[in-house]
Design an enzyme around this catalytic site. Structure first.
Site, short mmCIF file in Angstrom:
data_model
loop_
_atom_site.label_atom_id
_atom_site.label_comp_id
_atom_site.label_asym_id
_atom_site.label_seq_id
_atom_site.Cartn_x
_atom_site.Cartn_y
_atom_site.Cartn_z
N ASN A 16 -12.01 -3.29 -8.60
CA ASN A 16 -13.18 -3.20 -7.75
C ASN A 16 -14.15 -4.28 -8.25
O ASN A 16 -14.68 -4.16 -9.35
CB ASN A 16 -13.81 -1.81 -7.85
CG ASN A 16 -12.85 -0.70 -7.47
OD1 ASN A 16 -12.03 -0.87 -6.57
ND2 ASN A 16 -12.92 0.42 -8.17
N HIS B 4 -12.71 -4.96 -15.15
CA HIS B 4 -11.59 -4.14 -15.61
C HIS B 4 -10.62 -3.94 -14.46
O HIS B 4 -11.00 -3.97 -13.29
CB HIS B 4 -12.09 -2.77 -16.11
CG HIS B 4 -12.91 -2.04 -15.10
ND1 HIS B 4 -14.24 -2.35 -14.86
CD2 HIS B 4 -12.60 -1.05 -14.22
CE1 HIS B 4 -14.70 -1.56 -13.91
NE2 HIS B 4 -13.72 -0.77 -13.48
N GLY C 203 -17.18 -0.78 -4.62
CA GLY C 203 -17.06 0.45 -5.40
C GLY C 203 -17.12 0.27 -6.90
O GLY C 203 -16.93 1.23 -7.64
N GLN C 204 -17.37 -0.96 -7.37
CA GLN C 204 -17.47 -1.15 -8.83
C GLN C 204 -18.67 -0.38 -9.36
O GLN C 204 -19.77 -0.43 -8.79
CB GLN C 204 -17.61 -2.64 -9.17
CG GLN C 204 -17.56 -2.92 -10.67
CD GLN C 204 -17.59 -4.40 -11.00
OE1 GLN C 204 -17.74 -5.25 -10.11
NE2 GLN C 204 -17.47 -4.71 -12.27
N HIS D 272 -7.75 -1.30 -13.00
CA HIS D 272 -7.15 0.03 -13.06
C HIS D 272 -5.63 -0.11 -13.05
O HIS D 272 -5.08 -0.85 -12.22
CB HIS D 272 -7.59 0.88 -11.86
CG HIS D 272 -9.06 1.13 -11.81
ND1 HIS D 272 -9.63 2.31 -12.24
CD2 HIS D 272 -10.09 0.35 -11.40
CE1 HIS D 272 -10.95 2.25 -12.06
NE2 HIS D 272 -11.25 1.07 -11.56
N ASP E 223 -8.65 6.15 -18.57
CA ASP E 223 -9.83 6.41 -17.74
C ASP E 223 -10.30 7.85 -17.99
O ASP E 223 -9.49 8.78 -18.05
CB ASP E 223 -9.51 6.20 -16.26
CG ASP E 223 -10.77 6.08 -15.42
OD1 ASP E 223 -11.01 4.99 -14.88
OD2 ASP E 223 -11.51 7.08 -15.30
N ILE E 224 -11.62 8.02 -18.12
CA ILE E 224 -12.19 9.32 -18.45
C ILE E 224 -12.08 10.28 -17.27
O ILE E 224 -12.16 11.51 -17.44
CB ILE E 224 -13.66 9.15 -18.92
CG1 ILE E 224 -14.09 10.29 -19.82
CG2 ILE E 224 -14.59 8.97 -17.74
CD1 ILE E 224 -15.43 10.04 -20.51
#
Ligand code: 5GP
Length: 114
Positions: free
Chosen positions: A90, A103, A96-97, A105, A34-35
Site C-alpha cells: 500500500n 513495507h 490504504g497505507q 505484506h 503482522d500484529i
C-alpha cells in the site's frame, strides 16, 4: 543513529525499542509478523532504510525492491506452508497505507475474511 530522526514504528522495531516477532533479518531487510494478521501467514517485509513509500524513491532506492523480492523468495523456500504467497504494498494514504515506512505484506496459507 539519529541523523535522519527516524521514528516510525518499524524503525523502533528495527532498533529493538519496541517488541515484535522477528522472522528474518539481513543487512537491508527485517521481516516481522503482522500484529493484525489477515492470513495464517502474514509477515511484513520492511527495508531497514526508512523510506516513506515508492513515490518517494530516489534512484538508489530501487535497489530496495530487489532486497524485498529476494526476501519473499527466501521466505517461500523456508517457511512451511508459504510456497505460494501474495505480496501487497500500500503506497500512499489513498491506497490504504497506515504506516509511512515502506513495507511489503507477505501473505500465505489460509486467508481470513473480514
Ligand atoms: P499498511 O496499511 O500501512 O500497509 O499496513 C500496516 C500494517 O502494519 C498493518 O497490517 C498493521 O497490522 C501492521 N502494524 C501496525 N503497527 C504494528 C506494530 O506495532 N507491530 C506489528 N508487528 N505490526 C504492526
Amino acid at each position: 543513529c539519529c541523523m535522519h530522526m527516524s521514528q516510525s514504528v518499524f524503525s523502533k522495531i528495527i532498533n529493538r525499542e519496541i517488541p515484535a516477532t522477528i522472522m528474518a533479518e539481513t543487512d537491508h531487510i527485517i521481516v516481522i509478523k503482522d500484529i493484525n494478521p489477515k492470513a495464517s501467514i502474514h509477515f511484513l517485509i520492511i527495508p531497514k532504510k526508512e523510506v516513506r513509500d515508492i513515490q518517494s524513491f530516489e534512484q538508489h532506492d530501487f535497489e530496495l525492491g530487489l532486497h524485498m523480492f529476494a526476501m519473499a523468495h527466501y521466505l517461500s523456500k523456508t517457511v512451511p506452508g508459504a510456497e505460494d504467497f501474495r505480496l501487497q504494498i500500500n503506497s500512499g494514504a489513498g491506497a490504504g497505507q497506515e504506516v509511512f515506512h515502506l513495507h511489503m505484506h507477505f501473505l500465505a496459507g489460509t486467508f481470513f475474511s473480514i
